[in-house]
Design a protein around this motif. Structure first.
Motif, PDB file in Angstrom:
ATOM      1  N   CYS A   1     -49.205   4.141 -32.826  1.00 36.63           N
ATOM      2  CA  CYS A   1     -47.873   4.738 -32.867  1.00 36.63           C
ATOM      3  C   CYS A   1     -47.706   5.520 -34.159  1.00 36.63           C
ATOM      4  O   CYS A   1     -48.075   5.066 -35.239  1.00 36.63           O
ATOM      5  CB  CYS A   1     -46.815   3.645 -32.764  1.00 36.63           C
ATOM      6  SG  CYS A   1     -45.151   4.270 -33.012  1.00 36.63           S
TER       7      CYS A   1
ATOM      8  N   GLN B   1     -45.047   6.164 -35.630  1.00 38.13           N
ATOM      9  CA  GLN B   1     -43.962   5.633 -36.445  1.00 38.13           C
ATOM     10  C   GLN B   1     -44.348   4.316 -37.111  1.00 38.13           C
ATOM     11  O   GLN B   1     -44.066   4.104 -38.276  1.00 38.13           O
ATOM     12  CB  GLN B   1     -42.716   5.378 -35.576  1.00 38.13           C
ATOM     13  CG  GLN B   1     -41.948   6.603 -35.188  1.00 38.13           C
ATOM     14  CD  GLN B   1     -41.069   7.126 -36.301  1.00 38.13           C
ATOM     15  OE1 GLN B   1     -41.563   7.756 -37.227  1.00 38.13           O
ATOM     16  NE2 GLN B   1     -39.787   6.849 -36.231  1.00 38.13           N
ATOM     17  N   CYS B   2     -44.961   3.406 -36.337  1.00 35.37           N
ATOM     18  CA  CYS B   2     -45.182   2.058 -36.858  1.00 35.37           C
ATOM     19  C   CYS B   2     -46.650   1.650 -36.853  1.00 35.37           C
ATOM     20  O   CYS B   2     -46.980   0.538 -37.232  1.00 35.37           O
ATOM     21  CB  CYS B   2     -44.354   1.046 -36.073  1.00 35.37           C
ATOM     22  SG  CYS B   2     -44.932   0.809 -34.384  1.00 35.37           S
TER      23      CYS B   2
ATOM     24  N   CYS C   1     -44.216  -1.077 -28.739  1.00 32.28           N
ATOM     25  CA  CYS C   1     -43.271  -0.941 -29.866  1.00 32.28           C
ATOM     26  C   CYS C   1     -41.956  -0.271 -29.486  1.00 32.28           C
ATOM     27  O   CYS C   1     -40.931  -0.544 -30.090  1.00 32.28           O
ATOM     28  CB  CYS C   1     -43.935  -0.233 -31.040  1.00 32.28           C
ATOM     29  SG  CYS C   1     -44.206   1.520 -30.755  1.00 32.28           S
TER      30      CYS C   1
ATOM     31  N   HIS D   1     -41.130   3.011 -29.688  1.00 35.87           N
ATOM     32  CA  HIS D   1     -40.772   4.259 -30.373  1.00 35.87           C
ATOM     33  C   HIS D   1     -40.873   5.445 -29.409  1.00 35.87           C
ATOM     34  O   HIS D   1     -41.781   5.511 -28.587  1.00 35.87           O
ATOM     35  CB  HIS D   1     -41.670   4.461 -31.597  1.00 35.87           C
ATOM     36  CG  HIS D   1     -41.245   3.616 -32.766  1.00 35.87           C
ATOM     37  ND1 HIS D   1     -42.022   2.620 -33.277  1.00 35.87           N
ATOM     38  CD2 HIS D   1     -40.084   3.607 -33.473  1.00 35.87           C
ATOM     39  CE1 HIS D   1     -41.365   2.033 -34.273  1.00 35.87           C
ATOM     40  NE2 HIS D   1     -40.192   2.606 -34.408  1.00 35.87           N
TER      41      HIS D   1
HETATM   42 ZN   LIG Z   1     -44.053   2.316 -32.866  1.00 39.31          ZN
END
Ligand SMILES: [Zn+2]
Length: 301
Positions: free
Chosen positions: A163, A165-166, A142, A144
């Motif tokens: 992750c 974040q995502c 990803c 991040h």
């Molecule tokens: Zn991510």
């Protein structure tokens, strides 16, 4: 001849004396300067790093524009061979890079008067400033970015890593240190690439069709491919391979076009983030090429 030769060892000794090994402190200072440089400057164009940013399998950062231009073979021969030297064959296609997504610290990025200075990146979890002073990582696929500390915490608490974040799952081996200085980290990244290549994968974990090119030997000898399958390629199969390479080239071109457009759109944006060239009209390519040869005082972190 006689005694004349005697002067040579003496001179050597003098030179040796002058080039004495640097002290540990000196080495540390040089390392710090280098790390600082790679955290703020695109090593190929020598422009300041500005999003969108990408990274190779060694955790180095580049402006995405620079890499796209490199992959398209734009620019002068001299700069191309210089880029070759910097990239060391690690970036041959888009699949060899990952876009690194930094969280921008908006408060730290603004001056007191509301004007905007050089971008500051932070870890969305720990709020650590991401830069030469903090061990920082990004996740593949990803992209991040976090402080290494945040990721270590996750690894301890959670069974399957996702992750923060995502929520995209990642393998612990795909945590990439950014601008690594620790020899252990550097060695691990090299080993990771070796392992991925053996699986026919690239840094971004996308399939690496180019990998078969490297294994010419195996092909001619009708040996076994990385996955343990016998690889006897029919002419038809290689035809498909060529077609997919052409498709990739078209994709790079397309992306570059989009990027050019984006860049023009972004130039106004960029000038918001950087206080360097507010006096110059934004959007001129001349400006794009010439600015930022020195690290502005504001970029020092
Ligand atoms: Zn991510």
């Amino acid at each position: 001849m006689g005694n004349d030769g005697g002067s040579i060892p003496t001179r050597r000794e003098l030179v040796k004396e002058a080039a004495r090994d640097p002290t540990t402190t000196q080495i540390r200072e040089i390392q710090h300067e280098q790390t600082e440089y790679y955290w703020t400057t695109d090593p190929i164009s020598r422009n300041p790093l500005a999003r969108p940013l990408v990274s190779d399998s060694l955790g180095k950062l580049y402006n995405k524009d620079t890499i796209l231009e490199y992959l398209l073979g734009e620019g002068e021969e001299a700069s191309k061979s210089e880029a070759d030297g910097i990239l060391q064959g690690n970036v041959k296609a888009l699949r060899d890079i990952v876009e690194v997504k930094f969280e921008v610290d908006k408060e730290a990025t603004e001056n007191g008067d509301g004007s905007i200075k050089v971008e500051v990146w932070k870890c969305p979890i720990t709020n650590d400033r991401l830069g030469s002073g903090t061990k920082s990582v990004y996740l593949v696929p990803c992209g991040h970015a976090f402080s290494a500390r945040a990721i270590k915490e996750v690894a301890r608490d959670v069974e399957s890593e996702r992750c923060l974040q995502c929520s995209e799952p990642y393998a612990s081996n795909d945590v990439i240190p950014i601008i690594p200085t620790n020899p252990t980290d550097i060695a691990r990244l090299a080993l990771r690439m070796k392992t991925l290549k053996a699986k026919g994968l690239s840094h971004s974990l996308k399939k690496a069709p180019g990998a078969s090119k490297k294994r010419k030997k195996d092909k001619t000898e009708g040996k076994i491919d990385a996955n343990g399958h016998a690889s006897r390629e029919s002419p038809k199969a290689s035809g498909i391979k060529n077609a997919s390479t052409a498709a990739l080239a078209a994709k790079v071109l397309q992306e570059q076009e989009q990027n050019k457009r984006r860049r023009m759109d972004n130039d106004n944006l960029k000038s918001l983030f950087t206080s360097r060239d507010q006096t110059k009209p934004s959007g001129s390519s001349n400006d794009f090429m010439t600015r930022g040869y020195t690290i502005p005082a504001g970029a020092k972190r």
